[in-house]
Design a protein around this motif. Structure first.
Motif, short mmCIF file in Angstrom:
data_model
loop_
_atom_site.label_atom_id
_atom_site.label_comp_id
_atom_site.label_asym_id
_atom_site.label_seq_id
_atom_site.Cartn_x
_atom_site.Cartn_y
_atom_site.Cartn_z
N ALA A 189 0.83 -1.20 0.00
CA ALA A 189 0.00 0.00 0.00
C ALA A 189 0.87 1.26 0.00
O ALA A 189 2.03 1.23 0.43
CB ALA A 189 -0.92 0.01 1.22
N GLU A 190 0.29 2.36 -0.51
CA GLU A 190 0.99 3.65 -0.49
C GLU A 190 0.73 4.32 0.86
O GLU A 190 -0.42 4.60 1.21
CB GLU A 190 0.51 4.55 -1.62
N HIS A 191 1.79 4.61 1.58
CA HIS A 191 1.65 5.24 2.88
C HIS A 191 2.17 6.68 2.90
O HIS A 191 2.07 7.35 3.91
CB HIS A 191 2.39 4.42 3.94
N THR A 192 2.73 7.13 1.79
CA THR A 192 3.19 8.52 1.66
C THR A 192 2.73 9.06 0.31
O THR A 192 2.47 8.30 -0.63
CB THR A 192 4.72 8.63 1.75
N LEU A 193 2.64 10.38 0.21
CA LEU A 193 2.21 10.99 -1.04
C LEU A 193 3.25 10.80 -2.14
O LEU A 193 4.45 10.93 -1.88
CB LEU A 193 2.00 12.49 -0.84
#
Length: 308
Positions: A189-193
């Motif tokens: 998953a993407e946890h930062t922009l």
């Protein structure tokens, strides 16, 4: 709001309601104000090189108004409008004893009514202001919270007067790389922009109708003794406003894998490092070359008559 000629570009699936929710608690974001102040100081250094005398200026995404006193000190005769979409941030700026409140009380005694600081709760991508109504638009670490920066640039150009100045800062794609790598070892998953690249911002400024955009970047590294302190600052900077963020808590095993990956990144001096790529940009609104109906504007400089 005037839309750009091309279809809007989605920089990231950012949930704007989630952004506003993340900034509803001023005390939550205050811990990371040291970085905002440092970047603001560097922006003011750049602003000193530009000779302008604005009558009206906007701080877009002003938060609790920390930049407003310095803007007023730099341009004491200007009317300044602090704009933020999170009402609790503006309410903090208005509290008795706050920097913005004390400064405005002093200026109200010394300067004409048109000068001073006003606060407005609004989306900086849809400003409730008329065309050609602002001489300087300032924005410190706010642009990366919007999913369509090209639309933001179009709106900012709309409100700027001819030869008006846009000056902004935001995070670039190399920001939080240590945290991004650590989370990659925990899940997919993407946890930062996924922050926008500086060159893409330059293209968007030109497409929005700005002239001679100048962009540069630098890297700021902040060090920490513990993973808890590092993660606290990341949360204080706004956290993760992506619409794709998984709902619910991260599993214990995955969280521990992420923490272990961060720990393996300790430097030789024992510190944990967190990188911030900071993009600085400024551009001017030029004279219009076409009417709103698409007709070309041609200007002629008539010869002046000499003395008889």
């Amino acid at each position: 709001m005037q839309a750009p000629a091309q279809a809007p570009k989605l920089s990231a699936p950012i949930d704007l309601q989630r952004v506003r929710s993340l900034f509803r608690r001023p005390q939550r974001v205050a811990a990371a104000d040291f970085l905002r102040r440092e970047i603001a100081a560097r922006m003011f250094d750049r602003l000193e090189l530009v000779k302008i005398a604005p009558q009206r200026l906007i701080d877009a995404g002003c938060g609790t108004g920390a930049d407003l006193p310095q803007l007023q000190k730099t341009y004491p005769a200007a009317q300044i409008l602090g704009v933020d979409a999170a009402l609790p941030m503006l309410q903090t700026a208005q509290q008795p004893g706050s920097r913005g409140s004390a400064l405005n009380q002093l200026l109200s005694k010394l300067l004409p009514a048109k000068a001073g600081v006003d606060l407005l709760c609004a989306d900086f991508a849809e400003l409730p202001l008329g065309h050609l109504s602002v001489d300087l638009l300032w924005s410190n670490l706010a642009l990366h919270w919007h999913p369509q920066p090209d639309r933001v640039f179009a709106e900012w150009r709309r409100v700027l007067r001819v030869n008006g100045l846009l000056m902004f800062s935001c995070f670039g794609p190399d920001s939080l790389r240590e945290l991004r790598a650590a989370f990659a070892e925990a899940d997919l998953a993407e946890h930062t922009l996924p922050f926008v690249d500086m060159h893409d911002f330059g293209d968007q400024l030109v497409e929005a109708g700005f002239a001679t955009p100048v962009l540069d970047m630098e890297t700021i590294t902040v060090t920490y003794d513990t993973t808890q302190a590092l993660l606290a600052d990341v949360r204080a900077l706004g956290g993760n406003p992506l619409a794709t963020v998984p709902r619910g808590l991260m599993g214990r095993q995955r969280w521990q894998r992420m923490l272990a990956a961060l720990e393996r990144g300790r430097r030789a001096d024992g510190k944990l490092a967190l990188t911030f790529e900071v993009i600085y940009g400024h551009a001017f609104r030029p004279q219009a070359r076409m009417t709103s109906s698409g007709e070309a504007i041609i200007r002629f400089d008539l010869p002046r008559k000499g003395p008889k």
